[in-house]
Design an enzyme around this catalytic site. Structure first.
Site, mmCIF file in Angstrom:
data_model
loop_
_atom_site.group_PDB
_atom_site.id
_atom_site.type_symbol
_atom_site.label_atom_id
_atom_site.label_comp_id
_atom_site.label_asym_id
_atom_site.label_seq_id
_atom_site.Cartn_x
_atom_site.Cartn_y
_atom_site.Cartn_z
ATOM 1 N N SER A 68 67.031 51.675 -1.781
ATOM 2 C CA SER A 68 67.539 51.675 -3.098
ATOM 3 C C SER A 68 67.302 50.190 -3.227
ATOM 4 O O SER A 68 68.170 50.069 -4.584
ATOM 5 C CB SER A 68 69.392 51.850 -2.493
ATOM 6 O OG SER A 68 70.039 50.672 -1.875
ATOM 7 N N HIS A 108 72.731 45.359 -1.827
ATOM 8 C CA HIS A 108 72.414 44.912 -3.459
ATOM 9 C C HIS A 108 72.123 43.586 -4.142
ATOM 10 O O HIS A 108 72.598 42.647 -3.474
ATOM 11 C CB HIS A 108 73.635 45.642 -4.422
ATOM 12 C CG HIS A 108 72.758 48.173 -4.024
ATOM 13 N ND1 HIS A 108 73.847 48.334 -4.092
ATOM 14 C CD2 HIS A 108 72.119 47.882 -3.337
ATOM 15 C CE1 HIS A 108 72.990 49.755 -4.241
ATOM 16 N NE2 HIS A 108 72.557 49.238 -3.521
ATOM 17 N N ASP A 134 76.488 49.609 -9.966
ATOM 18 C CA ASP A 134 77.549 50.160 -8.600
ATOM 19 C C ASP A 134 78.649 50.593 -8.489
ATOM 20 O O ASP A 134 78.929 50.979 -7.511
ATOM 21 C CB ASP A 134 77.172 49.225 -7.358
ATOM 22 C CG ASP A 134 76.092 48.825 -6.706
ATOM 23 O OD1 ASP A 134 75.189 50.133 -6.819
ATOM 24 O OD2 ASP A 134 75.734 47.858 -6.078
#
Length: 192
Positions: A68, A108, A134
């Site tokens: 990701s 992230h 998210d």
């Protein structure tokens, strides 16, 4: 069947006669090897706890488990984290955070930061390789993360070094076999 070794000493037929080697050790040698093994384990734990204190992060080293965050980080990259409370969270930073109800931390990038008048900070994250933010990963009803959710901020990385961890988690039998071999090596290694 017994074969002769290079120096005329007999070699076991199996090549890995661990229990035979253990029986040949006297009690003092066995205690020494067990103590040596315990010192290795306790040293590793002390180093880990020292890193926790120095970095301010409950987990100073993490492995990227998914794609990701590509192209910034790839699956298997090892990240080094810090989490000093006085450092403000900024958009663009890469953070590792935990979400209630999930055991594994997520790596992230912070994309939005909202600071209230009282100094409270809320922020939104997104994986570089993901289409959407998210909010779908956060617990139900939660739209923003807070500083308490942060495990650490990425300060450096080693590419693909964490693949060993991923392989051991994907194949638990491999993990136990590797630990058994390492433990046997430490216990059976003789000092010269």
């Amino acid at each position: 069947m017994v074969r002769a070794g290079a120096a005329g000493t007999p070699l076991p037929a199996s090549g890995l006669d661990i229990f035979g080697d253990l029986r040949k050790m006297n009690k003092r040698q066995l205690y020494y090897q067990v103590l040596n093994f315990a010192m290795i384990v306790s040293s590793a734990l002390m180093i880990w706890k020292g890193l926790i204190v120095l970095t301010g992060s409950e987990s100073p080293i993490v492995v990227v488990l998914s794609g990701s965050m590509e192209p910034a980080f790839h699956r298997g990259d090892l990240l080094f984290l810090t989490n000093f409370r006085e450092d403000p969270i900024r958009a663009g930073e890469i953070v590792v955070f935990k979400v209630e109800g999930r055991d594994i931390p997520i790596v992230h990038r912070v994309i939005k930061v909202h600071e209230k008048d009282n100094g409270d900070i809320k922020f939104l994250t997104k994986g570089d390789n993901n289409e959407v933010d998210d909010r779908g990963l956060y617990k139900e009803g939660q739209n923003w993360l807070e500083k308490k959710d942060v495990v650490g901020r990425a300060r450096g990385f080693l590419p693909y070094v964490g693949m060993v961890t991923i392989i051991m988690n994907d194949y638990p039998k491999f993990k136990y076999a590797l630990l058994a071999v390492m433990g046997a090596y430490v216990l059976l290694k003789r000092e010269s």
